[in-house]
Motif scaffolding. Structure first.
Motif, mmCIF file in Angstrom:
data_model
loop_
_atom_site.group_PDB
_atom_site.id
_atom_site.type_symbol
_atom_site.label_atom_id
_atom_site.label_comp_id
_atom_site.label_asym_id
_atom_site.label_seq_id
_atom_site.Cartn_x
_atom_site.Cartn_y
_atom_site.Cartn_z
ATOM 1 N N ARG A 83 4.502 61.790 31.299
ATOM 2 C CA ARG A 83 3.736 62.991 31.660
ATOM 3 C C ARG A 83 2.959 63.509 30.448
ATOM 4 N NH1 ARG A 83 8.173 66.983 33.184
ATOM 5 N NH2 ARG A 83 9.017 65.899 31.400
ATOM 6 N N THR A 84 1.813 64.077 30.724
ATOM 7 C CA THR A 84 1.018 64.669 29.660
ATOM 8 C C THR A 84 1.723 65.923 29.148
ATOM 9 O OG1 THR A 84 -0.212 66.068 31.194
ATOM 10 C CG2 THR A 84 -1.153 63.883 30.708
ATOM 11 N N ARG A 85 1.287 66.410 28.005
ATOM 12 C CA ARG A 85 1.890 67.611 27.422
ATOM 13 C C ARG A 85 1.815 68.786 28.399
ATOM 14 N NH1 ARG A 85 3.363 68.771 22.585
ATOM 15 N NH2 ARG A 85 2.151 67.169 21.573
ATOM 16 N N SER A 86 0.674 68.953 29.070
ATOM 17 C CA SER A 86 0.535 70.083 30.000
ATOM 18 C C SER A 86 1.497 69.941 31.176
ATOM 19 C CB SER A 86 -0.902 70.217 30.492
ATOM 20 O OG SER A 86 -1.283 69.075 31.211
ATOM 21 N N ARG A 116 8.428 55.527 27.874
ATOM 22 C CA ARG A 116 7.069 55.246 28.378
ATOM 23 C C ARG A 116 6.754 53.756 28.370
ATOM 24 N NH1 ARG A 116 5.125 59.616 25.296
ATOM 25 N NH2 ARG A 116 4.620 58.144 23.663
ATOM 26 N N ARG A 120 10.790 59.601 24.232
ATOM 27 C CA ARG A 120 9.656 59.571 25.168
ATOM 28 C C ARG A 120 8.857 58.285 24.999
ATOM 29 N NH1 ARG A 120 8.680 64.738 23.960
ATOM 30 N NH2 ARG A 120 6.861 64.249 22.705
ATOM 31 N N LYS A 160 10.338 62.728 20.580
ATOM 32 C CA LYS A 160 9.141 61.880 20.661
ATOM 33 C C LYS A 160 9.532 60.409 20.708
ATOM 34 C CE LYS A 160 5.853 64.885 18.329
ATOM 35 N NZ LYS A 160 4.950 65.017 17.182
ATOM 36 N N CYS A 178 13.713 63.564 27.041
ATOM 37 C CA CYS A 178 12.293 63.575 26.705
ATOM 38 C C CYS A 178 11.933 64.631 25.671
ATOM 39 C CB CYS A 178 11.462 63.746 27.961
ATOM 40 S SG CYS A 178 11.469 62.275 28.989
ATOM 41 N N GLU A 179 12.912 65.301 25.095
ATOM 42 C CA GLU A 179 12.629 66.269 24.036
ATOM 43 C C GLU A 179 12.228 65.549 22.751
ATOM 44 O OE1 GLU A 179 12.496 69.591 24.469
ATOM 45 O OE2 GLU A 179 12.909 69.143 26.583
ATOM 46 N N ARG A 200 4.378 68.386 31.026
ATOM 47 C CA ARG A 200 5.727 68.626 30.480
ATOM 48 C C ARG A 200 5.979 70.104 30.281
ATOM 49 N NH1 ARG A 200 4.426 64.448 26.726
ATOM 50 N NH2 ARG A 200 4.354 65.990 25.073
ATOM 51 N N ASP A 201 4.923 70.848 29.922
ATOM 52 C CA ASP A 201 5.082 72.276 29.647
ATOM 53 C C ASP A 201 5.162 73.122 30.913
ATOM 54 O OD1 ASP A 201 5.078 71.729 26.967
ATOM 55 O OD2 ASP A 201 2.959 72.207 26.678
#
Length: 180
Positions: A58-61, A12, A8, A5, A2-3, A63-64
């Motif tokens: 998953r959203t960016r938040s 998705r 991902r 784009k 998932c690193e 994932r982070d």
């Protein structure tokens, strides 16, 4: 995986879909799966595709957020989907009746009906910064058609313990989890 784009996006595309409609995912997942032509393998393969698409969505938040270290506790003490839903209720992310209804509905369904509903449910859980143990979900989904009643019971028990605040979902009695 998932690193990237591109990876991902491809993963998705399989959200809630059967493997046969996930052509863009094969590139990333086929190297990880053994090829057998039996129903057990089909269930395992579908679980891998489902969890990979959920992770990629998953959203960016989300994932982070660093995942919790689940390796320090035994497998049967790790939180399952029921515990994650219980945390969502305890934190006010989900309404109690919605989470409980979703669990009871899944408990009566085959994996063909469970998989399409997972993306929305997992998205709601993750929106509250609640983690999902992907490895536990993968194993539960892979075994769903063969062991649905035991898995659903474990999810419901974990949900009620966690939602009611009677226990920390990461410290469940292993004997209760395994049904011994």
């Amino acid at each position: 995986m998932c690193e990237s784009k591109q990876a991902r996006a491809a993963l998705r595309r399989g959200l809630g879909l059967p493997v046969e409609r996930c052509n863009y995912m094969h590139r990333y997942l086929v190297p990880w799966l053994r090829d057998h032509d039996d129903q057990h393998h089909a269930d395992v393969r579908r679980a891998y595709y489902a969890v990979a698409s959920l992770i990629a969505a998953r959203t960016r938040s989300a994932r982070d957020t660093a995942p919790e270290d689940g390796t320090s506790i035994s497998w049967f003490e790790r939180p399952n989907l029921g515990a994650s839903l219980g945390q969502a209720v305890a934190k006010g992310v989900l309404k109690e009746n919605s989470a409980e209804s979703a669990l009871h509905l899944m408990a009566r369904q085959s994996s063909d009906a469970v998989h399409p509903g997972l993306p929305a449910l997992v998205r709601q859980i993750l929106s509250g910064n609640i983690t999902v143990d992907w490895a536990v979900l993968l194993v539960d989904l892979a075994r769903w058609n063969r062991d649905r009643d035991r898995i659903a019971t474990r999810w419901l028990e974990s949900y009620f313990r966690t939602a009611s605040g009677t226990t920390d979902p990461t410290h469940l009695n292993p004997a209760e989890e395994t049904g011994r």
